[in-house]
Scaffold this motif. Sequence first.
Motif, PDB file in Angstrom:
ATOM      1  N   LEU A  72      74.313 128.318  50.927  1.00  0.00           N
ATOM      2  CA  LEU A  72      73.831 126.943  51.055  1.00  0.00           C
ATOM      3  C   LEU A  72      74.940 125.938  50.745  1.00  0.00           C
ATOM      4  N   GLU A  73      75.742 126.227  49.721  1.00  0.00           N
ATOM      5  CA  GLU A  73      76.865 125.342  49.398  1.00  0.00           C
ATOM      6  C   GLU A  73      77.874 125.296  50.541  1.00  0.00           C
ATOM      7  N   LEU A  74      78.175 126.452  51.109  1.00  0.00           N
ATOM      8  CA  LEU A  74      79.167 126.512  52.176  1.00  0.00           C
ATOM      9  C   LEU A  74      78.673 125.853  53.459  1.00  0.00           C
ATOM     10  N   LEU A  75      77.365 125.796  53.640  1.00  0.00           N
ATOM     11  CA  LEU A  75      76.807 125.176  54.850  1.00  0.00           C
ATOM     12  C   LEU A  75      76.807 123.655  54.779  1.00  0.00           C
ATOM     13  N   ARG A  76      76.931 123.089  53.589  1.00  0.00           N
ATOM     14  CA  ARG A  76      76.790 121.638  53.418  1.00  0.00           C
ATOM     15  C   ARG A  76      77.704 120.811  54.320  1.00  0.00           C
ATOM     16  N   PRO A  77      78.976 121.177  54.489  1.00  0.00           N
ATOM     17  CA  PRO A  77      79.839 120.317  55.325  1.00  0.00           C
ATOM     18  C   PRO A  77      79.530 120.375  56.814  1.00  0.00           C
ATOM     19  N   HIS A  78      78.671 121.290  57.236  1.00  0.00           N
ATOM     20  CA  HIS A  78      78.416 121.489  58.657  1.00  0.00           C
ATOM     21  C   HIS A  78      77.148 120.755  59.091  1.00  0.00           C
ATOM     22  N   ASP A  79      77.075 120.481  60.367  1.00  0.00           N
ATOM     23  CA  ASP A  79      75.946 119.721  60.914  1.00  0.00           C
ATOM     24  C   ASP A  79      74.807 120.643  61.307  1.00  0.00           C
ATOM     25  N   PHE A  80      74.223 121.293  60.306  1.00  0.00           N
ATOM     26  CA  PHE A  80      73.109 122.210  60.524  1.00  0.00           C
ATOM     27  C   PHE A  80      71.817 121.630  59.974  1.00  0.00           C
ATOM     28  N   ASP A  81      70.706 122.050  60.561  1.00  0.00           N
ATOM     29  CA  ASP A  81      69.399 121.864  59.954  1.00  0.00           C
ATOM     30  C   ASP A  81      69.118 123.158  59.202  1.00  0.00           C
ATOM     31  N   VAL A  82      69.112 123.113  57.872  1.00  0.00           N
ATOM     32  CA  VAL A  82      69.026 124.324  57.061  1.00  0.00           C
ATOM     33  C   VAL A  82      67.617 124.496  56.512  1.00  0.00           C
ATOM     34  N   LEU A  83      67.036 125.650  56.787  1.00  0.00           N
ATOM     35  CA  LEU A  83      65.709 126.010  56.295  1.00  0.00           C
ATOM     36  C   LEU A  83      65.852 127.104  55.250  1.00  0.00           C
ATOM     37  N   LEU A  84      64.924 127.147  54.312  1.00  0.00           N
ATOM     38  CA  LEU A  84      64.958 128.142  53.249  1.00  0.00           C
ATOM     39  C   LEU A  84      63.559 128.681  53.012  1.00  0.00           C
ATOM     40  N   SER A  85      63.474 129.996  52.914  1.00  0.00           N
ATOM     41  CA  SER A  85      62.201 130.645  52.581  1.00  0.00           C
ATOM     42  C   SER A  85      62.393 131.470  51.314  1.00  0.00           C
ATOM     43  N   ASP A  86      61.649 131.113  50.278  1.00  0.00           N
ATOM     44  CA  ASP A  86      61.738 131.840  49.010  1.00  0.00           C
ATOM     45  C   ASP A  86      60.459 131.550  48.227  1.00  0.00           C
ATOM     46  N   PRO A  87      59.663 132.588  47.920  1.00  0.00           N
ATOM     47  CA  PRO A  87      58.378 132.360  47.244  1.00  0.00           C
ATOM     48  C   PRO A  87      58.517 131.865  45.819  1.00  0.00           C
ATOM     49  N   HIS A  88      59.719 131.908  45.257  1.00  0.00           N
ATOM     50  CA  HIS A  88      59.917 131.513  43.869  1.00  0.00           C
ATOM     51  C   HIS A  88      60.423 130.079  43.723  1.00  0.00           C
TER      52      HIS A  88
END
Length: 336
Positions: A172-188
């Motif tokens: 997630l940190e490495l994706l920050r500089p890029h122009d992505f729509d970032v989704l996350l799935s985690d039940p916790h």
Amino acid sequence: MSPAPSRPRALFAMGRRHRDALFPPTVTDRLTRHVDIDPLVVAESFHRVPGLAAVEILITSWGCPPLDDAVLDRMPALKAVVHAAGSVKHHVTEACWDRGLLISTAAAANAVPVAEYTLAAILFANKRVLEIGGLYREHRGALDWAAHYPGLGNYRRTVGLVGASLVGRRVLELLRPHDFDVLLSDPHLDEAAARSMGARLVELDDMLAVSDVVSLHAPALPETHHLLDARRLSLLRDGATLVNTGRGSLIDTEALTAEAQSGRIHAVLDVTEPEVLPAASPLYSLPNVLLTPHIAGSLGGELERITRSALDEVERYCAGREFAYPVTRAALTTSA
């Protein structure tokens, strides 16, 4: 003059080749300043190891035998286990927690190259680097790449991460500089926690249906076994790429093979179930699948990061300070 404080007795417990790679003579000088250790003694098993009763710190890594009741009975002075690798599940048993041992891990250090591999896989997947490279080699000349791969590129693509593990958070940190729509799935996690990491929390099925790339970073637990089964794999959009640097058991290999053989989806797999795949597996030869032999984690020069993490933890223990990267009994039930 008061006598110098005695150094705690320590022992390497790991495969000898891992000791040689992680703790060469160039770093053992730093270690011996803080602990009493024979750098030449490596416990690949705990049979016939002299002086076990005096060992206070075990420095472990890949290949460490399980620390069960019988082993711990032979080490009454043992207080701490410093693991120079990622998961401690292979050797830390319930007996360790019952004894109240302090456990540390270098999982955070090992997460760095795994996350870097994952980022490279994501960027290459959206750019279709591997497929275009193969076609370019085959045709020895120019083709209309855009016609072959409409929507080529990384701008505004959707990336879905399954699991906010140490590796997942680093990705997630490495994706920050890029122009992505970032989704996350985690039940916790809750929505606020996901937002703080730069992602939008969604249900797993919804993520699979809309992501251009899905990357797996969940632990191997009974509830995550074949998390991506035939039904969930069918939810992936046509042309999507599945990246697995987590655990092979997260994916139903038979179902993934069928989907990959259809050509509908792409896959980058650094871990598989089983590991290694049978020689006859179609996944080896499919042009839309990249298989690598569990190389995302620390190798070569990257091992120095793990070594430094372990040495730092030994020094903290000897100074009476808390570990920077402790492992708890509770956390181990939901981690790799």
